[in-house]
Design an enzyme around this catalytic site. Structure first.
Site, mmCIF file in Angstrom:
data_model
loop_
_atom_site.group_PDB
_atom_site.id
_atom_site.type_symbol
_atom_site.label_atom_id
_atom_site.label_comp_id
_atom_site.label_asym_id
_atom_site.label_seq_id
_atom_site.Cartn_x
_atom_site.Cartn_y
_atom_site.Cartn_z
ATOM 1 N N LYS A 126 -3.072 -7.471 -18.768
ATOM 2 C CA LYS A 126 -2.870 -7.520 -20.219
ATOM 3 C C LYS A 126 -2.607 -8.942 -20.722
ATOM 4 O O LYS A 126 -3.157 -9.350 -21.756
ATOM 5 C CB LYS A 126 -1.726 -6.594 -20.612
ATOM 6 N N ASP A 158 -7.064 -4.410 -25.940
ATOM 7 C CA ASP A 158 -8.064 -4.353 -24.874
ATOM 8 C C ASP A 158 -9.463 -4.142 -25.439
ATOM 9 O O ASP A 158 -10.392 -4.897 -25.147
ATOM 10 C CB ASP A 158 -7.734 -3.234 -23.883
ATOM 11 N N CYS A 162 5.423 -6.123 1.746
ATOM 12 C CA CYS A 162 5.704 -4.700 1.688
ATOM 13 C C CYS A 162 4.994 -3.973 2.829
ATOM 14 O O CYS A 162 5.319 -4.154 3.985
ATOM 15 C CB CYS A 162 5.354 -4.140 0.307
ATOM 16 N N TYR A 163 3.968 -3.173 2.545
ATOM 17 C CA TYR A 163 3.238 -2.472 3.610
ATOM 18 C C TYR A 163 2.626 -3.482 4.583
ATOM 19 O O TYR A 163 2.607 -3.258 5.803
ATOM 20 C CB TYR A 163 2.150 -1.598 2.992
ATOM 21 N N GLY A 181 0.834 -1.191 0.000
ATOM 22 C CA GLY A 181 0.000 0.000 0.000
ATOM 23 C C GLY A 181 0.871 1.243 0.000
ATOM 24 O O GLY A 181 2.059 1.175 0.317
ATOM 25 N N GLU A 231 5.254 -11.185 -5.796
ATOM 26 C CA GLU A 231 4.245 -11.421 -6.830
ATOM 27 C C GLU A 231 4.624 -10.881 -8.196
ATOM 28 O O GLU A 231 3.985 -11.225 -9.191
ATOM 29 C CB GLU A 231 2.900 -10.818 -6.401
ATOM 30 N N HIS A 235 8.365 -7.477 -3.214
ATOM 31 C CA HIS A 235 7.144 -7.972 -3.862
ATOM 32 C C HIS A 235 7.411 -9.309 -4.548
ATOM 33 O O HIS A 235 7.904 -9.344 -5.682
ATOM 34 C CB HIS A 235 6.634 -6.951 -4.880
#
Length: 541
Positions: free
Chosen positions: A396, A235, A90-91, A59, A179, A177
């Site tokens: 994406k 998109d 992280c946060y 965050g 992820e 991170h």
């Protein structure tokens, strides 16, 4: 789905993270079901969902600031009582440390982008992994002292506690991170937490996104008419193809030539996409309108909002024309009605909004507004359409996979991302017709050389940016020039949430630079942007 106990559920607690949805998706890639819940949800409500594990997201706030998002009251106590392991990222790592008696401080030196972390005590997460490994950081605060009972597992020169574990209580935290793609062993760390730390069963598989989305669109739109904002990019193309499957001739695609497109794009949309899908297409030439609205505007947020506003106004006018015309658009037909019936109005607007557009525009609880995307934060308040955004929770690469599943041509599915505001946000300064022509020529050269080098699939996106209000001295043909610089911004990415600069061959960069300075008279200098995201965004504006 969460109530189905044939598979395990992991809750991702969202503290306003840019990456909360990405964390949830990574968990699903490990074949464990996940869902995002806001940090404001009471702890008892979270635990009532019977999660197998809880992940605390990152965050933008600082945990010690007044009003900063905190873990719900009693979350750690309740989760411990029910034996639910937790992983702070992280946060979320800082929230865990502070809540359990550790110390979080502001660091004099920030860590954004690629960083090397050193494993100090492998523990469960880092066992058998390299002593030093590349990770992706995005923080100024850090945990300087771990809570009692935790083992510090990793650190950096800036962050003393980049990783910590309390195996007995099933608590884990990392400052980086795991992820994101650029953390080398991130997925392995996540799998270890899910399988070994939390005992999750890898028995969940994703439902068919296309079928699920088509059914949702049918339920939302019913028998009403809709238009789709078609730009020619992947998109909007996937959104249009998906909605067409759902409602057929109730849909008309509207392509707006706003004068901010690259060379050859209007022709490509009219030819390739219609040939591939057979959709009803209504084309609007609005170049003069957009350029007049942008006259003298240099602020990037103002540009985005103006472009978003004008798009909507054009769509409203196009919808009225389509109704008056009594057809679904060029080459199509509308649903059958009796002669005595009034024309059916267009009620819905289809947009190819993706999750990165939403989070960068400040979507989600506590999320920071990085930049207003024209189709999210740039929409006017008096919007007359009901929005349909079937791709809003996707990234994406997931959209590309969906496009292939829908049978769209490779040229459309694998086209490099191009923003809806077009070249308007690749000109740093006011937008004029002359400046657009300069940028178009330079952009066309860069794209042509990248294609000739066979590197289209290796580069996620290749913005070319004109620094319109900057000039530099040069020499061409033994004469002094005072021209504009161009910035090349080739990046690699998986989902646009994070990105790194693409290491293009020097020979290719030299060819691009030579051609641009030789063929585009107004440009006398070519530079390359080598900034990662974060701290920079992919687009300059």
């Amino acid at each position: 789905m969460a109530a189905d106990q044939s598979f395990d559920t992991v809750l991702v607690v969202d503290f306003g993270a840019q990456y909360a949805q990405l964390i949830a998706r990574r968990v699903r890639e490990c074949h464990v079901f996940s869902e995002i819940v806001p940090s404001t949800m009471p702890a008892a409500e979270m635990l009532a969902r019977r999660p197998k594990a809880i992940i605390l997201s990152g965050g933008p706030a600082s945990v010690y600031e007044k009003g900063a998002p905190a873990a719900p009251d009693g979350l750690f106590e309740l989760s411990q009582r029910q034996g639910v392991p937790m992983f702070g990222i992280c946060y979320g790592h800082q929230v865990m440390a502070q809540a359990l008696g550790g110390t979080v401080e502001n660091s004099d030196v920030a860590e954004f982008g690629g960083t090397t972390v050193t494993v100090t005590s492998p523990g469960m997460l880092f066992a058998g992994l390299p002593h030093e490994q590349p990770v992706w950081m995005s923080h100024r605060d850090c945990v300087s002292r771990a809570p009692s009972g935790f083992t510090v597992t990793a650190g950096t020169d800036v962050t003393p506690v980049a990783g910590m574990e309390d195996l007995e209580r099933g608590l884990f935290g990392v400052q980086f991170h795991p992820e994101v793609l650029h953390t080398a062993h991130g997925m392995e760390l996540l799998r270890r937490f899910l399988y070994e730390g939390a005992g999750c069963r890898p028995n969940w598989t994703m439902v068919n996104i296309a079928d699920e989305s088509i059914e949702a669109v049918r339920e939302q739109v019913g028998h009403k008419r809709a238009i789709c904002a078609l730009s020619g990019g992947v998109d909007s193309a996937v959104a249009a193809a998906l909605v067409q499957r759902a409602i057929g001739d109730q849909l008309t695609c509207v392509f707006v030539d706003h004068g901010l497109l690259r060379k050859g794009e209007p022709e490509q949309v009219e030819k390739d996409f219609v040939a591939a899908t057979g959709v009803n297409l209504h084309v609007v030439d609005a170049q003069d309108r957009f350029l007049a609205a942008l006259d003298g505007v240099a602020d990037p947020e103002d540009k985005r909002k103006i472009i978003g506003r004008e798009f909507i106004r054009v769509f409203e006018e196009a919808a009225r024309e389509i109704v008056r015309g009594g057809s679904g658009g060029a080459g199509g037909s509308s649903p059958q009605k009796g002669a005595e019936d009034a024309p059916e109005p267009v009620e819905f607007l289809i947009q190819g909004t993706l999750y990165p557009d939403v989070v960068e525009s400040g979507g989600g609880t506590g999320a920071a507004n990085i930049k207003s995307h024209h189709n999210v934060g740039g929409l006017p308040e008096d919007l007359q359409f009901k929005l349909v955004e079937p791709l809003r929770t996707l990234f994406k690469d997931e959209v590309r996979a969906l496009g292939e599943q829908l049978g769209l041509p490779t040229e459309i599915v694998w086209r490099q991302p191009f923003p809806g505001p077009g070249l308007g946000i690749r000109i740093v300064g006011a937008v004029t017709r002359d400046r657009l022509d300069i940028l178009r020529d330079a952009d066309a050269i860069a794209r042509e050389e990248l294609t000739n080098a066979g590197l289209d699939r290796d580069v996620w996106q290749f913005p070319v940016v004109l620094l319109a209000d900057v000039r530099s001295v040069g020499v061409q043909g033994d004469s002094r020039t005072y021209g504009h610089p161009i910035v090349l911004r080739p990046v690699t990415s998986e989902d646009a949430m994070t990105a790194d600069w693409a290491k293009l061959p020097y020979e290719l960069l030299q060819r691009i630079s030579t051609r641009i300075t030789n063929e585009v008279r107004e440009i006398n200098r070519v530079t390359v942007d080598i900034t990662s995201k974060p701290p920079g965004t992919i687009e300059w504006e």
